[in-house]
Scaffold this active site. Structure first.
Site, PDB file in Angstrom:
ATOM      1  N   ALA A   4       0.384  -1.457  -0.034  1.00  0.00           N
ATOM      2  CA  ALA A   4      -0.008  -0.173  -0.018  1.00  0.00           C
ATOM      3  C   ALA A   4       0.629   1.385   0.279  1.00  0.00           C
ATOM      4  O   ALA A   4      -0.162   2.684  -0.455  1.00  0.00           O
ATOM      5  CB  ALA A   4      -1.097   0.243   1.336  1.00  0.00           C
ATOM      6  N   GLY A   5       2.436   1.376   0.703  1.00  0.00           N
ATOM      7  CA  GLY A   5       3.065   2.748   0.787  1.00  0.00           C
ATOM      8  C   GLY A   5       3.831   2.765  -0.799  1.00  0.00           C
ATOM      9  O   GLY A   5       4.261   3.918  -0.793  1.00  0.00           O
ATOM     10  N   LYS A  32       1.003   1.839 -16.085  1.00  0.00           N
ATOM     11  CA  LYS A  32       1.738   1.739 -14.079  1.00  0.00           C
ATOM     12  C   LYS A  32       0.766   1.637 -13.909  1.00  0.00           C
ATOM     13  O   LYS A  32      -1.077   1.880 -14.132  1.00  0.00           O
ATOM     14  CB  LYS A  32       1.916   3.529 -14.770  1.00  0.00           C
ATOM     15  CG  LYS A  32       3.177   3.328 -15.133  1.00  0.00           C
ATOM     16  CD  LYS A  32       3.197   5.641 -14.725  1.00  0.00           C
ATOM     17  CE  LYS A  32       4.810   5.300 -15.247  1.00  0.00           C
ATOM     18  NZ  LYS A  32       5.611   6.568 -14.524  1.00  0.00           N
ATOM     19  N   ASP A  73       7.324  17.815 -12.121  1.00  0.00           N
ATOM     20  CA  ASP A  73       8.740  16.484 -11.549  1.00  0.00           C
ATOM     21  C   ASP A  73       9.859  16.313 -12.940  1.00  0.00           C
ATOM     22  O   ASP A  73      10.115  15.185 -12.660  1.00  0.00           O
ATOM     23  CB  ASP A  73       8.194  15.798 -10.934  1.00  0.00           C
ATOM     24  CG  ASP A  73       9.219  14.620 -10.201  1.00  0.00           C
ATOM     25  OD1 ASP A  73      10.125  15.233  -9.850  1.00  0.00           O
ATOM     26  OD2 ASP A  73       9.095  13.457 -10.137  1.00  0.00           O
TER      27      ASP A  73
END
Length: 871
Positions: free
Chosen positions: A33-34, A54, A147
């Protein structure tokens, strides 16, 4: 892998499967989950193509608001449709896992290419130009990356550059408990959810936790360019905190010191991108991309000529830089340096002398024969337009004594061509009665022709070139009665050449849009194109040297001053912070220009409310439709903020933020509100497009050899009625099925659709005689609409199809209900913003029941200048 798979321990990552395909070894592991986004190579079994897949971390899929924002940004990025931006094929979810299916790039990341050090000069420039063009496209569409780094730049095996992860880095706000005491989080890889980028490629404002815009991407781009030239990261330090400090306070080691072979103009671009203050970077990423392209082209010329460019190592900081260049590189450096605004000579800059100081709009201005006196038309402080006379030595102008008139041209003998009773003809156009009188005043004007939009004198002052509409076409005549050019679009700013043999003008392909190109036509009707298409083009005059000077903008709405030769060699002359409109050029070479602040503003009365709400979004908010319940407005942004190709938006009338649907000019909402009709590729090859107002894929309809002018839905939502023209022919009405098929002609040439009736039986259209008709959808002869004038505009039907809302093009805006059976009008509302200065071109859109409405108006505030010293 087998050994790890057998461990089955809660503190060891589980391996579900492993194998190989197409020579690639893979392992399928447990998804935590992280985790950040995970990327896989996959196959689209329907189309038989390889794609990049993705997967979103599970922690985000349960947050509906974050997923909604993610899908919105992904749709925006997918609508960019640029060769240097990765294509997003699909977004969705399966088995509670959200995913993005994207174009697969067979190549390497820029990070991998930089592993062996700096790139060769040719490769470096080629990569830089492609990144810049992709970035400019995104910024023009209002999308900031946040980014940008070498890991997010892919270079295919055949040399094409693709930018990845547009919009992903800014989609999700990081959970508060994950944020340290630092102003931004520090990660080496992209993590959707952080409010930053990647340390080492952040801008100073990002590193300080301040708000960022597109110029933050320019700083990151500058860091990438620095690395491609030197093989070294610009701000790399031992720790993330030290790197952040370096970004905020330190300058990187000079590029020339690390790689003396780097072209000087390229170094200047890098230094400008890496400026600590965003104001010192580029005002437009399009300009940045253009400068990089200029450097590449000049370096290519230098290399192909056989010259070997050499540059000395730079002196220490504070000393005057001495650059030893070969002859070819000197030419290249000068060309590129001028392009990026660097003064390499001691030329005196032009002077701007302000002539007017009042608040309002200047519509036209001309030099009198003495080259000093200026005659101009203005509407000050919300008052009607009138003609004024001014001179450089005085800040005051005196009224000429002719109200409601606009000056069109002044001959060498001092005769003025003016337009009397001038009124809006819709979409940047104005028309009135052409008349003649002396600059000295005295006798009353002598009427010449009615409904003339533009005019200019021949050099001898004996004849006029004019622009007017006939049989649904706009035509240029010179002299009056001799047609030199016709178009289904529109024509503006005709000016006769000093020798009298040519008429230069701006050719606008789409009605209601001021984008277009500069053209010239000779006395035999031979037309030549003198420039490519611009997003906006207004203002044109001949110089004493025989060039055509004009004001235009490639993207957005802030026009700059250009010139073009008879051989179509276009040159940028002056660009300022703002919008220029060229009015005239004197025989001595002085220019008369206005600096305009233009905005189209939106006001709406939502259902159940008594006070209007301002719904203006960017700088040119132009409404196309309002839903029947008055709760949703479809509009275009076609100015500086709308970007290249403009933008289509929807916005609720409760004032909640607008949602961008895609590129183009908005036209109409489908009856069920699920689709927005638009015109894409407005400035080049206009064609119909449909955007879903919710989830779904956009649709681009085949052009069928037609240039589309406008469009609307039939009542069932299954067919589209639109106006279009074939090459060399006038406009006519067409029908097409929304589901597919070919377009079908409905009317003869000369008809333009305005509005489709709610019962689907007919459409309001203007005919070849410019009068209004009801045109039957099922076929048959059109019927004239009683009680409506040529100067009226049709806005909306009532729900029962018995009445029309119409208005006359004037301020204040008076809107009437017109009975289609009798032609009787009754006043419905009078609309006007409280601040009337510079307000013009008001246009309303009521709901069918008349309980709500939205209206827009153009606010133009102008200052008039004489410009001297331009070469």
């Amino acid at each position: 892998a087998k050994a790890v798979a057998t461990l089955s321990h809660p503190n060891i990552l589980a391996i579900h499967d492993f194998g190989s395909t197409d020579g690639t070894i893979y392992a399928v592991t447990e998804l935590l989950a992280g985790e950040t986004l995970r990327e896989y190579l996959a196959e689209d079994t329907r189309l038989g193509r390889r794609i990049a897949l993705k997967l979103l971390p599970a922690q985000f899929t349960t947050d509906t608001e974050r997923v909604r924002r993610f899908e919105q940004e992904a749709r925006a990025a997918s609508a960019l449709n640029h060769p240097n931006i990765i294509t997003i094929h699909e977004i969705g979810s399966a088995d509670s896992i959200s995913y993005i299916a994207m174009e697969f790039v067979d190549g390497a990341s820029l990070r991998e290419l930089l592993a062996s050090g700096a790139l060769a000069t040719k490769k470096m420039l080629d990569v830089a130009v492609q990144i810049g063009e992709g970035l400019a496209k995104a910024h023009a569409a209002g999308i900031v990356h946040r980014d940008l780094k070498p890991e997010n730049v892919m270079v295919s095996k055949d040399g094409f550059v693709k930018l990845l992860d547009f919009g992903l880095a800014k989609l999700f706000t990081a959970p508060q408990e994950e944020v340290s005491g630092m102003p931004t989080m520090v990660h080496q890889e992209t993590q959707p959810g952080t409010v930053m980028g990647t340390v080492g490629y952040m801008s100073p404002e990002q590193a300080s936790g301040r708000p960022v815009d597109f110029r933050s991407d320019q700083f990151a781009f500058g860091s990438i360019l620095y690395e491609t030239a030197t093989g070294k990261r610009a701000f790399q330090r031992d720790t993330g905190a030290e790197t952040l400090t370096a970004i905020i306070k330190d300058d990187p080691e000079p590029v020339a010191q690390l790689n003396p072979k780097t072209p000087a103009p390229f170094r200047w671009i890098v230094e400008r991108c890496l400026a600590k203050d965003p104001e010192e970077r580029y005002a437009s990423t399009r300009d940045l991309a253009r400068d990089l392209k200029s450097v590449r082209e000049h370096m290519t010329e230098a290399i192909s000529s056989g010259a070997t460019p050499q540059v000395e190592a730079p002196p220490r900081r504070g000393a005057f830089p001495r650059i030893a260049l070969g002859a070819a590189l000197l030419a290249a450096g000068l060309g590129a340096g001028i392009g990026i605004g660097l003064r390499l000579s001691r030329s005196t800059p032009p002077s701007f002398h302000q002539l007017t100081y009042r608040r309002g709009q200047i519509l036209s201005a001309r030099f009198a024969p003495d080259g000093q006196t200026v005659v101009y038309s203005a509407a000050w402080e919300g008052k009607p337009m009138e003609i004024f006379v001014g001179r450089p030595e005085s800040p005051e102008s005196r009224p000429f004594g002719l109200s409601g008139a606009e000056v069109l041209a002044v001959s060498k003998s001092g005769e003025m061509a003016v337009s009397l009773n001038r009124f809006s003809a819709g979409g940047f156009r104005r028309t009135g009665t052409l008349a003649q009188l002396s600059v000295a005043g005295g006798a009353a004007p002598r009427d010449i022709l009615e409904e003339i939009e533009w005019a200019d004198w021949s050099p001898d002052g004996k004849s006029l070139a004019i622009v007017r509409t006939a049989r649904g076409q706009m035509r240029l005549e010179y002299p009056i009665g001799k047609v030199l050019y016709e178009t289904s679009g529109w024509i503006s700013h005709p000016r006769v050449s000093p020798d009298g043999n040519l008429v230069a003008f701006i050719d606008h392909p789409v009605g209601g849009d001021d984008g277009g190109s500069v053209a010239a036509v000779d006395r035999s009707g031979h037309r030549r194109k003198l420039s490519e298409a611009f997003a906006t083009a207004q203002g044109l005059a001949w110089s004493p040297a025989g060039d055509v000077w004009f004001t235009a903008a490639e993207v957005g709405g802030n026009r700059a001053l250009y010139s073009t030769t008879p051989s179509a060699k276009v040159r940028l002359r002056v660009r300022i912070a703002g919008n220029l409109t060229l009015q005239d050029v004197s025989r001595e070479g002085r220019l008369l220009v206005t600096r305009d602040t233009n905005r189209t503003e939106l006001l709406a009365l939502p259902p159940g409310e008594t006070k209007e709400r301002d719904l203006t979004w960017l700088d040119w908010s132009l409404p196309a439709a309002i839903s029947a319940d008055g709760r949703l407005v479809l509009f275009s942004e076609s100015g500086e903020g709308g970007g290249a190709g403009y933008s289509v938006y929807i916005r609720k009338t409760d004032g909640s933020p607008a949602v961008r649907l895609g590129e183009g000019s908005a036209q109409a909402l489908s009856p069920d509100g699920k689709w927005a009709l638009a015109i894409a590729h407005v400035a080049s090859e206009p064609q119909l497009a449909a955007y879903p107002t919710g989830a779904g894929e956009p649709r681009l309809f085949p052009r069928d050899g037609l240039s589309v002018l406008n469009g609307g839905w039939l009542a069932d939502g299954k067919q589209i009625l639109f106006t279009a023209s074939e090459p060399g022919h006038g406009p006519r009405l067409y029908l097409r099925d929304f589901a597919g098929g070919k377009s079908r002609a409905l009317s003869p040439e000369g008809y333009l659709a305005i509005l489709v009736s709610p019962d689907g039986k007919s459409a309001v259209a203007t005919g070849p005689d410019r009068k209004y008709y009801l045109y039957p959808i099922s076929g048959g002869e059109p019927t004239a609409i009683p009680g409506i004038e040529v100067t009226d505009s049709v806005d909306q039907y009532t729900a029962d199809s018995r009445f029309l809302y119409v208005h006359r093009r004037e301020a204040p805006l008076k809107v009437y209900r017109l009975d289609l059976a009798t032609g009787r009008k009754e006043l419905w509302r009078t609309l006007m913003p409280s601040d009337a200065a510079g307000v013009s071109s008001l246009s309303p859109l009521p709901t069918p029941n008349g309980e709500s409405y939205v209206y827009n108006y153009v606010r133009t505030l102008s200052d008039l200048y004489i410009v001297e010293g331009l070469k």
